[in-house]
Scaffold this motif. Structure first.
Motif, PDB file in Angstrom:
ATOM      1  N   ARG A 163       0.809  -1.217   0.000  1.00 31.22           N
ATOM      2  CA  ARG A 163       0.000   0.000   0.000  1.00 31.22           C
ATOM      3  C   ARG A 163       0.845   1.272   0.000  1.00 31.22           C
ATOM      4  NH1 ARG A 163      -3.052  -3.917  -1.061  1.00 31.22           N
ATOM      5  NH2 ARG A 163      -5.274  -3.775  -0.589  1.00 31.22           N
ATOM      6  N   PHE A 164       2.046   1.214   0.568  1.00 32.18           N
ATOM      7  CA  PHE A 164       2.853   2.431   0.703  1.00 32.18           C
ATOM      8  C   PHE A 164       3.284   3.018  -0.643  1.00 32.18           C
ATOM      9  CE2 PHE A 164       3.387   0.412   4.892  1.00 32.18           C
ATOM     10  CZ  PHE A 164       2.980   1.465   5.700  1.00 32.18           C
ATOM     11  N   PRO A 165       3.747   2.209  -1.633  1.00 35.43           N
ATOM     12  CA  PRO A 165       4.071   2.807  -2.935  1.00 35.43           C
ATOM     13  C   PRO A 165       2.869   3.468  -3.602  1.00 35.43           C
ATOM     14  CG  PRO A 165       5.016   0.614  -2.759  1.00 35.43           C
ATOM     15  CD  PRO A 165       4.111   0.776  -1.596  1.00 35.43           C
ATOM     16  N   GLN A 166       1.677   2.866  -3.460  1.00 33.13           N
ATOM     17  CA  GLN A 166       0.490   3.456  -4.085  1.00 33.13           C
ATOM     18  C   GLN A 166       0.063   4.735  -3.364  1.00 33.13           C
ATOM     19  OE1 GLN A 166      -0.761   2.307  -6.966  1.00 33.13           O
ATOM     20  NE2 GLN A 166      -2.007   4.154  -6.989  1.00 33.13           N
ATOM     21  N   LEU A 167       0.176   4.732  -2.037  1.00 38.18           N
ATOM     22  CA  LEU A 167      -0.129   5.950  -1.282  1.00 38.18           C
ATOM     23  C   LEU A 167       0.806   7.094  -1.703  1.00 38.18           C
ATOM     24  CD1 LEU A 167      -0.687   4.438   2.281  1.00 38.18           C
ATOM     25  CD2 LEU A 167      -2.383   5.752   0.987  1.00 38.18           C
ATOM     26  N   TYR A 168       2.085   6.778  -1.866  1.00 35.22           N
ATOM     27  CA  TYR A 168       3.049   7.794  -2.284  1.00 35.22           C
ATOM     28  C   TYR A 168       2.786   8.252  -3.712  1.00 35.22           C
ATOM     29  CZ  TYR A 168       7.433  10.041  -3.527  1.00 35.22           C
ATOM     30  OH  TYR A 168       8.367  10.939  -3.966  1.00 35.22           O
ATOM     31  N   LYS A 169       2.409   7.320  -4.588  1.00 37.58           N
ATOM     32  CA  LYS A 169       2.113   7.657  -5.990  1.00 37.58           C
ATOM     33  C   LYS A 169       0.929   8.618  -6.056  1.00 37.58           C
ATOM     34  CE  LYS A 169       2.461   6.558 -10.537  1.00 37.58           C
ATOM     35  NZ  LYS A 169       3.684   6.532 -11.338  1.00 37.58           N
ATOM     36  N   ASN A 170      -0.123   8.332  -5.298  1.00 37.21           N
ATOM     37  CA  ASN A 170      -1.292   9.218  -5.276  1.00 37.21           C
ATOM     38  C   ASN A 170      -0.934  10.594  -4.722  1.00 37.21           C
ATOM     39  OD1 ASN A 170      -2.779   7.053  -6.243  1.00 37.21           O
ATOM     40  ND2 ASN A 170      -3.574   6.486  -4.237  1.00 37.21           N
ATOM     41  N   PHE A 171      -0.113  10.612  -3.653  1.00 36.86           N
ATOM     42  CA  PHE A 171       0.297  11.875  -3.054  1.00 36.86           C
ATOM     43  C   PHE A 171       1.162  12.686  -4.014  1.00 36.86           C
ATOM     44  CE2 PHE A 171       3.564  14.219  -0.672  1.00 36.86           C
ATOM     45  CZ  PHE A 171       2.747  15.114   0.021  1.00 36.86           C
ATOM     46  N   GLN A 172       2.022  11.991  -4.741  1.00 38.13           N
ATOM     47  CA  GLN A 172       2.917  12.666  -5.678  1.00 38.13           C
ATOM     48  C   GLN A 172       2.131  13.296  -6.827  1.00 38.13           C
ATOM     49  OE1 GLN A 172       5.672  10.068  -7.788  1.00 38.13           O
ATOM     50  NE2 GLN A 172       7.356  11.481  -7.365  1.00 38.13           N
ATOM     51  N   ARG A 173       1.105  12.608  -7.296  1.00 36.36           N
ATOM     52  CA  ARG A 173       0.287  13.126  -8.404  1.00 36.36           C
ATOM     53  C   ARG A 173      -0.811  14.058  -7.918  1.00 36.36           C
ATOM     54  NH1 ARG A 173      -2.778   9.610 -11.861  1.00 36.36           N
ATOM     55  NH2 ARG A 173      -3.441   8.556  -9.966  1.00 36.36           N
ATOM     56  N   GLN A 174      -1.120  13.993  -6.607  1.00 40.35           N
ATOM     57  CA  GLN A 174      -2.263  14.725  -6.056  1.00 40.35           C
ATOM     58  C   GLN A 174      -3.537  14.340  -6.801  1.00 40.35           C
ATOM     59  OE1 GLN A 174      -2.165  17.346  -3.329  1.00 40.35           O
ATOM     60  NE2 GLN A 174      -0.484  15.903  -3.040  1.00 40.35           N
ATOM     61  N   SER A 175      -3.624  13.044  -7.143  1.00 41.72           N
ATOM     62  CA  SER A 175      -4.776  12.552  -7.904  1.00 41.72           C
ATOM     63  C   SER A 175      -4.863  11.033  -7.770  1.00 41.72           C
ATOM     64  CB  SER A 175      -4.637  12.937  -9.379  1.00 41.72           C
ATOM     65  OG  SER A 175      -5.641  12.317 -10.156  1.00 41.72           O
ATOM     66  N   THR A 176      -6.083  10.514  -7.933  1.00 41.31           N
ATOM     67  CA  THR A 176      -6.300   9.055  -7.979  1.00 41.31           C
ATOM     68  C   THR A 176      -6.919   8.653  -9.308  1.00 41.31           C
ATOM     69  OG1 THR A 176      -8.453   9.364  -6.897  1.00 41.31           O
ATOM     70  CG2 THR A 176      -6.570   8.836  -5.483  1.00 41.31           C
ATOM     71  N   GLU A 177      -6.870   9.570 -10.281  1.00 37.60           N
ATOM     72  CA  GLU A 177      -7.455   9.296 -11.590  1.00 37.60           C
ATOM     73  C   GLU A 177      -6.736   8.126 -12.254  1.00 37.60           C
ATOM     74  OE1 GLU A 177      -8.602  11.681 -15.720  1.00 37.60           O
ATOM     75  OE2 GLU A 177      -7.402  12.641 -14.139  1.00 37.60           O
ATOM     76  N   GLY A 178      -7.510   7.234 -12.863  1.00 36.59           N
ATOM     77  CA  GLY A 178      -6.960   6.048 -13.507  1.00 36.59           C
ATOM     78  C   GLY A 178      -6.900   4.838 -12.599  1.00 36.59           C
ATOM     79  N   THR A 179      -7.209   5.023 -11.324  1.00 37.75           N
ATOM     80  CA  THR A 179      -7.231   3.926 -10.355  1.00 37.75           C
ATOM     81  C   THR A 179      -8.677   3.646  -9.960  1.00 37.75           C
ATOM     82  OG1 THR A 179      -5.123   4.716  -9.477  1.00 37.75           O
ATOM     83  CG2 THR A 179      -6.295   3.084  -8.182  1.00 37.75           C
ATOM     84  N   SER A 180      -9.076   2.401  -9.971  1.00 39.08           N
ATOM     85  CA  SER A 180     -10.434   2.024  -9.601  1.00 39.08           C
ATOM     86  C   SER A 180     -10.542   1.887  -8.085  1.00 39.08           C
ATOM     87  CB  SER A 180     -10.826   0.701 -10.273  1.00 39.08           C
ATOM     88  OG  SER A 180     -12.083   0.263  -9.809  1.00 39.08           O
ATOM     89  N   TYR A 181     -11.477   2.639  -7.514  1.00 38.54           N
ATOM     90  CA  TYR A 181     -11.647   2.551  -6.058  1.00 38.54           C
ATOM     91  C   TYR A 181     -12.217   1.195  -5.648  1.00 38.54           C
ATOM     92  CZ  TYR A 181     -13.223   3.407  -1.323  1.00 38.54           C
ATOM     93  OH  TYR A 181     -13.429   3.294   0.028  1.00 38.54           O
ATOM     94  N   LEU A 182     -12.931   0.528  -6.560  1.00 39.25           N
ATOM     95  CA  LEU A 182     -13.492  -0.787  -6.229  1.00 39.25           C
ATOM     96  C   LEU A 182     -12.406  -1.789  -5.871  1.00 39.25           C
ATOM     97  CD1 LEU A 182     -16.403  -1.280  -8.809  1.00 39.25           C
ATOM     98  CD2 LEU A 182     -16.582  -1.050  -6.319  1.00 39.25           C
ATOM     99  N   LEU A 183     -11.206  -1.619  -6.429  1.00 38.75           N
ATOM    100  CA  LEU A 183     -10.084  -2.495  -6.070  1.00 38.75           C
ATOM    101  C   LEU A 183      -9.838  -2.450  -4.573  1.00 38.75           C
ATOM    102  CD1 LEU A 183      -7.470  -4.149  -6.612  1.00 38.75           C
ATOM    103  CD2 LEU A 183      -6.332  -1.984  -7.076  1.00 38.75           C
ATOM    104  N   PHE A 184      -9.817  -1.251  -4.004  1.00 40.98           N
ATOM    105  CA  PHE A 184      -9.531  -1.096  -2.583  1.00 40.98           C
ATOM    106  C   PHE A 184     -10.778  -1.320  -1.728  1.00 40.98           C
ATOM    107  CE2 PHE A 184      -6.498   1.443  -4.974  1.00 40.98           C
ATOM    108  CZ  PHE A 184      -5.300   0.977  -4.466  1.00 40.98           C
ATOM    109  N   ALA A 185     -11.951  -0.951  -2.261  1.00 46.70           N
ATOM    110  CA  ALA A 185     -13.194  -1.144  -1.501  1.00 46.70           C
ATOM    111  C   ALA A 185     -13.480  -2.628  -1.291  1.00 46.70           C
ATOM    112  CB  ALA A 185     -14.359  -0.477  -2.229  1.00 46.70           C
TER     113      ALA A 185
END
Length: 312
Positions: free
Chosen positions: A204-226
């Motif tokens: 989870r940490f690389p993805q959290l950092y990736k989202n923070f770096q982009r300041q966006s979650t576009e292109g990632t499906s929230y259903l994966l995490f839900a």
């Protein structure tokens, strides 16, 4: 994504529910028939029944969790910008070590087939990542890349159908080993379980950092995490629910399932952070789009007025 393992019960409770009517042919006296047939587990009280049903829900959530991301990556074609490769590799490593743990601890066939499916979907996600990364970085179309992708998916599907049967057949040979060898193999399996939990937590940490770096979650499906959150939450609940039915040591039972509990509940907490990122960064998208749309009408009328004045 922790492997959905059915908590089961302690050895003394299991022995009390089985009655040997003939050598090698035990009979489940008070068990639930469909659970006995599907999972080869003798369940004779409401606590164990609820635990198995919740465990099945957990397994179902995990089976569906990666499919929305596969579709999202196919739809937008920018998976390399949205997903972290570290996230995918840690997830794949976690499923591999979890598979080794299931195999060495002689888990049920349905669990072995399920974890093989997890590995298959991990390979699909990694393949998508590499495919779109190569495709988007290249200036010209490469038909060979598309055919290689199709061949890879076909080969992986074939392995998915054949591998579980071979694994289940080979796992039966582990039951004929000496007690000392069997014990060491089981300990190795539990070590793999702890390694899987570490990989799942690290994913989870690389993805959290990736989202923070982009300041966006576009292109990632929230259903994966839900769905992963639902799967991890229901797995932890399935372990807790069965505790009142145990007649043996509850502490020993918890220790046996501690590796998978750490992985499930730890990843659940980190997925709440991912959820917070989806909520926070989603507010930035409409503002960006609206500002872009508002800027267009301001320019077009000015251009039209300049053209009219030039004609006059």
């Amino acid at each position: 994504m922790a492997t959905a393992r059915f908590p089961g019960k302690s050895a003394d409770v299991a022995a009390a529910n089985w009655s040997a009517v003939a050598p090698g042919r035990p009979l489940c006296v008070n068990g639930t028939p469909w659970i006995l047939y599907l999972l080869e587990e003798c369940v004779d009280n409401i606590w164990e029944y609820c635990s198995v049903v919740i465990g099945l829900i957990s397994m179902f959530c995990f089976l569906l969790s990666t499919l929305p991301q596969v579709y999202e990556a196919y739809r937008n074609g920018k998976v390399e910008e949205a997903m972290s490769l570290g996230f995918l590799l840690f997830l794949f490593s976690g499923d591999l070590t979890s598979f080794a743990g299931c195999y060495l601890t002689s888990q049920l066939p349905i669990q072995v087939v399920t974890v093989v499916f997890y590995i298959f979907t991990d390979l699909i996600l990694i393949s998508q990542f590499l495919y779109y990364k190569i495709k988007n970085s290249s200036s010209r179309k490469t038909p060979l890349l598309k055919w290689l992708c199709f061949m890879w998916c076909g080969a992986a599907s074939l392995v998915l159908m054949v591998l579980p049967k071979l694994i289940i057949d080979n796992s039966r040979s582990l039951d004929t080993q000496s007690p000392a060898t069997s014990k060491s193999v089981e300990v190795t399996g539990y070590i793999c379980g702890y390694l899987a939990s570490v990989f799942y937590l690290c994913s989870r940490f690389p993805q959290l950092y990736k989202n923070f770096q982009r300041q966006s979650t576009e292109g990632t499906s929230y259903l994966l995490f839900a769905l992963a959150m639902m799967g991890n939450g229901t797995y932890g609940l399935s372990v807790i629910v069965v505790l009142p039915a145990l007649r043996g040591s509850k502490q020993t039972f918890i220790i046996k399932h501690l590796a998978w509990l750490i992985g499930s509940l730890g990843v659940l907490i980190l997925d709440f952070l991912v959820t917070a990122q989806f909520i926070i960064y989603k507010k930035n998208v409409p503002a960006t789009k609206s500002s872009a749309l508002l800027s267009v009408p301001e320019v077009e009328p000015l251009l039209c007025e300049e053209e009219e004045l030039s004609v006059l």
